[in-house]
Scaffold this active site. Structure first.
Site, PDB file in Angstrom:
ATOM      1  N   HIS A  57       0.852  -1.191   0.000  1.00  0.00           N
ATOM      2  CA  HIS A  57       0.000   0.000   0.000  1.00  0.00           C
ATOM      3  C   HIS A  57       0.882   1.233   0.000  1.00  0.00           C
ATOM      4  O   HIS A  57       2.095   1.136   0.096  1.00  0.00           O
ATOM      5  CB  HIS A  57      -0.990  -0.020   1.170  1.00  0.00           C
ATOM      6  CG  HIS A  57      -0.357   0.035   2.527  1.00  0.00           C
ATOM      7  ND1 HIS A  57       0.304  -1.030   3.084  1.00  0.00           N
ATOM      8  CD2 HIS A  57      -0.264   1.040   3.433  1.00  0.00           C
ATOM      9  CE1 HIS A  57       0.762  -0.695   4.277  1.00  0.00           C
ATOM     10  NE2 HIS A  57       0.439   0.566   4.516  1.00  0.00           N
ATOM     11  N   HIS A  59       6.069   2.089   3.769  1.00  0.00           N
ATOM     12  CA  HIS A  59       6.099   0.924   2.878  1.00  0.00           C
ATOM     13  C   HIS A  59       6.675   1.218   1.496  1.00  0.00           C
ATOM     14  O   HIS A  59       7.207   0.328   0.847  1.00  0.00           O
ATOM     15  CB  HIS A  59       4.696   0.329   2.749  1.00  0.00           C
ATOM     16  CG  HIS A  59       4.182  -0.203   4.047  1.00  0.00           C
ATOM     17  ND1 HIS A  59       4.192  -1.535   4.372  1.00  0.00           N
ATOM     18  CD2 HIS A  59       3.700   0.441   5.147  1.00  0.00           C
ATOM     19  CE1 HIS A  59       3.738  -1.701   5.609  1.00  0.00           C
ATOM     20  NE2 HIS A  59       3.425  -0.505   6.094  1.00  0.00           N
ATOM     21  N   HIS A  92      -7.633  -0.640   5.111  1.00  0.00           N
ATOM     22  CA  HIS A  92      -6.586   0.035   5.894  1.00  0.00           C
ATOM     23  C   HIS A  92      -6.857   1.537   5.825  1.00  0.00           C
ATOM     24  O   HIS A  92      -7.839   1.963   5.208  1.00  0.00           O
ATOM     25  CB  HIS A  92      -5.220  -0.362   5.304  1.00  0.00           C
ATOM     26  CG  HIS A  92      -4.031   0.185   6.051  1.00  0.00           C
ATOM     27  ND1 HIS A  92      -3.976   0.225   7.417  1.00  0.00           N
ATOM     28  CD2 HIS A  92      -2.848   0.688   5.607  1.00  0.00           C
ATOM     29  CE1 HIS A  92      -2.803   0.740   7.776  1.00  0.00           C
ATOM     30  NE2 HIS A  92      -2.112   1.043   6.702  1.00  0.00           N
ATOM     31  N   ASP A 117      -0.724  -4.109   5.976  1.00  0.00           N
ATOM     32  CA  ASP A 117      -1.367  -3.331   7.044  1.00  0.00           C
ATOM     33  C   ASP A 117      -2.864  -3.484   6.841  1.00  0.00           C
ATOM     34  O   ASP A 117      -3.374  -3.188   5.764  1.00  0.00           O
ATOM     35  CB  ASP A 117      -0.993  -1.847   6.944  1.00  0.00           C
ATOM     36  CG  ASP A 117       0.443  -1.587   7.343  1.00  0.00           C
ATOM     37  OD1 ASP A 117       1.207  -2.565   7.482  1.00  0.00           O
ATOM     38  OD2 ASP A 117       0.815  -0.405   7.491  1.00  0.00           O
ATOM     39  N   ASP A 153       0.655  -8.198  10.614  1.00  0.00           N
ATOM     40  CA  ASP A 153       0.793  -6.811  11.105  1.00  0.00           C
ATOM     41  C   ASP A 153       0.585  -6.776  12.625  1.00  0.00           C
ATOM     42  O   ASP A 153      -0.485  -7.106  13.116  1.00  0.00           O
ATOM     43  CB  ASP A 153      -0.267  -5.966  10.371  1.00  0.00           C
ATOM     44  CG  ASP A 153      -0.419  -4.551  10.917  1.00  0.00           C
ATOM     45  OD1 ASP A 153       0.375  -4.134  11.779  1.00  0.00           O
ATOM     46  OD2 ASP A 153      -1.347  -3.862  10.439  1.00  0.00           O
ATOM     47  N   HIS A 187     -10.884  10.023  15.377  1.00  0.00           N
ATOM     48  CA  HIS A 187      -9.920   9.194  14.659  1.00  0.00           C
ATOM     49  C   HIS A 187     -10.222   7.718  14.899  1.00  0.00           C
ATOM     50  O   HIS A 187     -10.733   7.339  15.942  1.00  0.00           O
ATOM     51  CB  HIS A 187      -8.496   9.505  15.141  1.00  0.00           C
ATOM     52  CG  HIS A 187      -7.442   8.719  14.429  1.00  0.00           C
ATOM     53  ND1 HIS A 187      -7.199   8.870  13.076  1.00  0.00           N
ATOM     54  CD2 HIS A 187      -6.582   7.760  14.858  1.00  0.00           C
ATOM     55  CE1 HIS A 187      -6.228   8.042  12.727  1.00  0.00           C
ATOM     56  NE2 HIS A 187      -5.839   7.352  13.782  1.00  0.00           N
ATOM     57  N   HIS A 214      -5.184  -0.205  11.894  1.00  0.00           N
ATOM     58  CA  HIS A 214      -4.553  -1.505  12.157  1.00  0.00           C
ATOM     59  C   HIS A 214      -5.423  -2.372  13.071  1.00  0.00           C
ATOM     60  O   HIS A 214      -6.016  -1.884  14.033  1.00  0.00           O
ATOM     61  CB  HIS A 214      -3.184  -1.304  12.815  1.00  0.00           C
ATOM     62  CG  HIS A 214      -2.210  -0.553  11.958  1.00  0.00           C
ATOM     63  ND1 HIS A 214      -1.411  -1.183  11.034  1.00  0.00           N
ATOM     64  CD2 HIS A 214      -1.927   0.758  11.869  1.00  0.00           C
ATOM     65  CE1 HIS A 214      -0.653  -0.276  10.428  1.00  0.00           C
ATOM     66  NE2 HIS A 214      -0.958   0.913  10.915  1.00  0.00           N
ATOM     67  N   ASP A 256      20.485  12.476   5.759  1.00  0.00           N
ATOM     68  CA  ASP A 256      20.440  13.902   6.074  1.00  0.00           C
ATOM     69  C   ASP A 256      20.687  14.610   4.757  1.00  0.00           C
ATOM     70  O   ASP A 256      21.762  14.505   4.193  1.00  0.00           O
ATOM     71  CB  ASP A 256      21.534  14.236   7.097  1.00  0.00           C
ATOM     72  CG  ASP A 256      21.591  15.737   7.395  1.00  0.00           C
ATOM     73  OD1 ASP A 256      20.701  16.470   6.923  1.00  0.00           O
ATOM     74  OD2 ASP A 256      22.534  16.153   8.087  1.00  0.00           O
TER      75      ASP A 256
HETATM   76 ZN   LIG Z   1       2.727   0.399   7.922  1.00  0.00          ZN
HETATM   77 ZN   LIG Z   2      -0.034   1.536   6.465  1.00  0.00          ZN
END
Ligand SMILES: [Zn+2]
Ligand SMILES: [Zn+2]
Length: 553
Positions: A70, A75, A138, A160, A193, A363, A367, A442
């Site tokens: 995803h 990822h 997800h 996920d 996951d 929210h 997961h 960096d």
């Molecule tokens: Zn993830």
């Molecule tokens: Zn994710």
């Protein structure tokens, strides 16, 4: 004997972020995800952290592709770095590839990289790998679980995922397909996951957030509403805009990634906002407060984001005041709590009403929690289990859940970054290790090592003391100095005496060193470092970095 399969874990086991693992069969390597990790507070000046690609580079000729489960940065965010050295096609849903494309394009690697879209339920051969893409729900659209049909049986990677029976787009985690594979072929190994493996119960449906948002719009009628969420969370954006539109508000987006992702999702038909409801952020001043809704980036308090700028009164388009309601439709990722708190404080100081996940259910996690994990395990009935995607304690909790669900203890393996797992006729075992340390980035490149970070930590915490001295080695005399310069040890203008005293101590030490011998520059540097270091520690109980600069005239 069937051909063995090896899995190499390069990241994501023992941390949230930089997810990356490699499947190996018949000498070919297929990556599953290549993500980045956002730096922790003590990683000073670090932009991001990548998996160690050493092993992949050494085996570059065997790499045949990467599956992107995803589009989250943890990822796909590492691809634009790996693709500088290696070339391979990337497989994923069209939306995942759309999100991954941004960074690959920025790195100028798009022309040479093949992006191959796959659809829900598709099964295809990638080299020797027989791979099936199974839909999962997800916090970003069109994620996949991946089933590898191998000579060693089926290996199922959950990606996920969560179980949401009323997802915003109606696209359910396809437990039925997982179950039918389990029935027909059996699941030899499950990789799951672990993010919420230590959370009780069941995650809330994303749709329930929509209801809460609707109520908030009702409650805050007449006020300007600004809502921050993850730019990739298209379903959240959909619900925000649905609530806004139903109250007759116009919708504007702010923040580069929010603009880009909203455009992409609308083009792909994943996001429906009527054209008539969308306005440009530049026009926001033309509308009364109560008739607009601004969807913003910065829900994690990211320093350069639109919301943080609003809190600091630095935003070009929006000045926050008493007429504003700001909703943070998110939950701080561990490590971001302080930045988020600061942003909230800044907004409240400006007079805004602020609503966050600590006050209202604005929210829902993306997961699976324990009850969902158990449900999946009961359907899949894996013979072996390896927890992935989580900090160490998450992995351990997840392994315990697997055992509760009937996987024997000796068949639940806790692996860590760098471990190589071999699956053969006899069983599954950790059989090797490859380099898997953090690659710190960096700026553009990953040349920041542990040593540099250690230096930065000392500089940040204790400051630096530089001692400059010019000597004549042949005559054994000091020509100029020692001069002591500091930043961060003591405030120099107010500590002249201390600095002079320090110079005197170094002067004495050098004179002793010259007595009867002819030391070289290296030896003199050590003398300076030791003398200055001891003085500083004795007098102030501090340990700044001591930099001796001994020059020969
Ligand atoms: Zn993830
Ligand atoms: Zn994710």
């Amino acid at each position: 004997m069937a051909a063995p399969v090896t899995i190499t874990f390069l990241g994501g086991l023992g941390e949230i972020g930089r997810n990356c693992m490699v499947f190996e069969c018949e000498d070919k390597l297929l990556l599953l995800d290549c993500g980045l990790m956002f730096p922790e507070l003590e990683m000073l000046g670090i932009d991001l952290v990548l998996p160690d690609f050493t092993w992949l580079r050494e085996n570059a000729h065997r790499v045949i592709g990467c599956i992107a489960t995803h589009g989250h940065e943890d990822h796909v965010g590492g691809l634009s770095y790996l693709l500088r050295d290696l070339s391979f096609p990337v497989y994923g849903s069209a939306f995942t590839l759309g999100l991954a494309k941004n960074r690959i394009e920025e790195a100028g690697l798009l022309a040479q990289t093949q992006l191959i879209p796959v659809v829900d339920g598709e099964r295809r051969m990638i080299g020797p790998f027989d791979v099936e893409f199974i839909p999962v729900t997800h916090s970003v659209p069109h994620g996949f679980a991946t089933a590898f049909h191998t000579p060693q049986g089926v290996i199922l990677h959950t990606g996920d995922w969560k179980l949401d029976l009323t997802p915003v787009d109606g696209r359910l985690t396809d437990l039925a397909r997982m179950g039918s594979i389990a029935c027909d072929e059996g699941i030899r190994l499950l990789l799951g996951d672990s993010t919420n493996a230590d959370s009780h119960g069941h995650s809330r449906s994303e749709k329930s957030v929509g209801g809460v948002l609707y109520d908030l719009f009702h409650e805050h009628e007449g006020r300007r509403i600004v809502i921050a969420c993850f730019a990739s969370h298209i379903h959240r954006v959909q619900q925000i805009s649905d609530a806004a539109v139903s109250f007759g508000r116009k919708v504007a987006t702010i923040g580069m990634s929010m603009k880009k992702n909203v455009r992409l999702a609308r083009e792909m038909g994943l996001l429906t906002i009527p054209e008539s409801a969308l306005i440009d952020i530049e026009k926001i001043g033309d509308y009364p407060d109560g008739s607009v809704c601004v969807i913003s980036t910065g829900s994690q308090g990211e320093p350069m984001s639109a919301l943080t700028r609003m809190a600091n009164r630095e935003n070009r388009w929006l000045e926050i005041g008493a007429g504003d309601t700001v909703i943070l439709s998110s939950h701080p990722i561990p490590g971001n709590e302080m930045s988020v708190t600061k942003v909230i404080d800044g907004l409240v100081r400006l007079g805004a009403k602020v609503v966050h996940s600590g006050l209202e259910d604005v929210h829902a996690t993306g997961h699976a929690k324990q009850e969902e994990i158990k449900t999946l395990m009961s359907v899949v009935e894996p013979q072996w289990f390896v927890p992935v995607h989580g900090e160490y304690r998450h992995l351990v909790h997840h392994a315990e859940l697997a055992q509760i669900m009937g996987v024997p203890e000796e068949r639940t393996l806790i692996c860590e970054d760098g471990d190589q797992l071999t699956i053969d006729d006899d069983g599954i075992a950790i059989t090797g290790q490859v380099p898997a340390g953090y690659l710190y980035v960096d700026g553009i490149v990953g040349d920041v090592g542990q040593g540099v970070l250690r230096d930065r930590r000392v500089l940040a915490e204790e400051g630096v003391v530089v001692v400059v001295v010019t000597v004549a080695l042949d005559t054994g005399t000091i020509l100029t100095g020692p001069e002591v310069i500091t930043r961060g040890w003591v405030y120099a203008p107010e500590a002249e005496e201390l600095l002079e005293e320090c110079a005197g101590v170094v002067d004495d030490a050098l004179k002793v060193a010259f007595k009867g011998t002819t030391p070289d520059l290296d030896a003199l540097q050590r003398v300076v470092r030791r003398a200055a270091g001891k003085f500083v520690a004795d007098r102030t109980k501090r340990k700044p970095m001591i930099v001796p600069v001994v020059m020969e005239a």
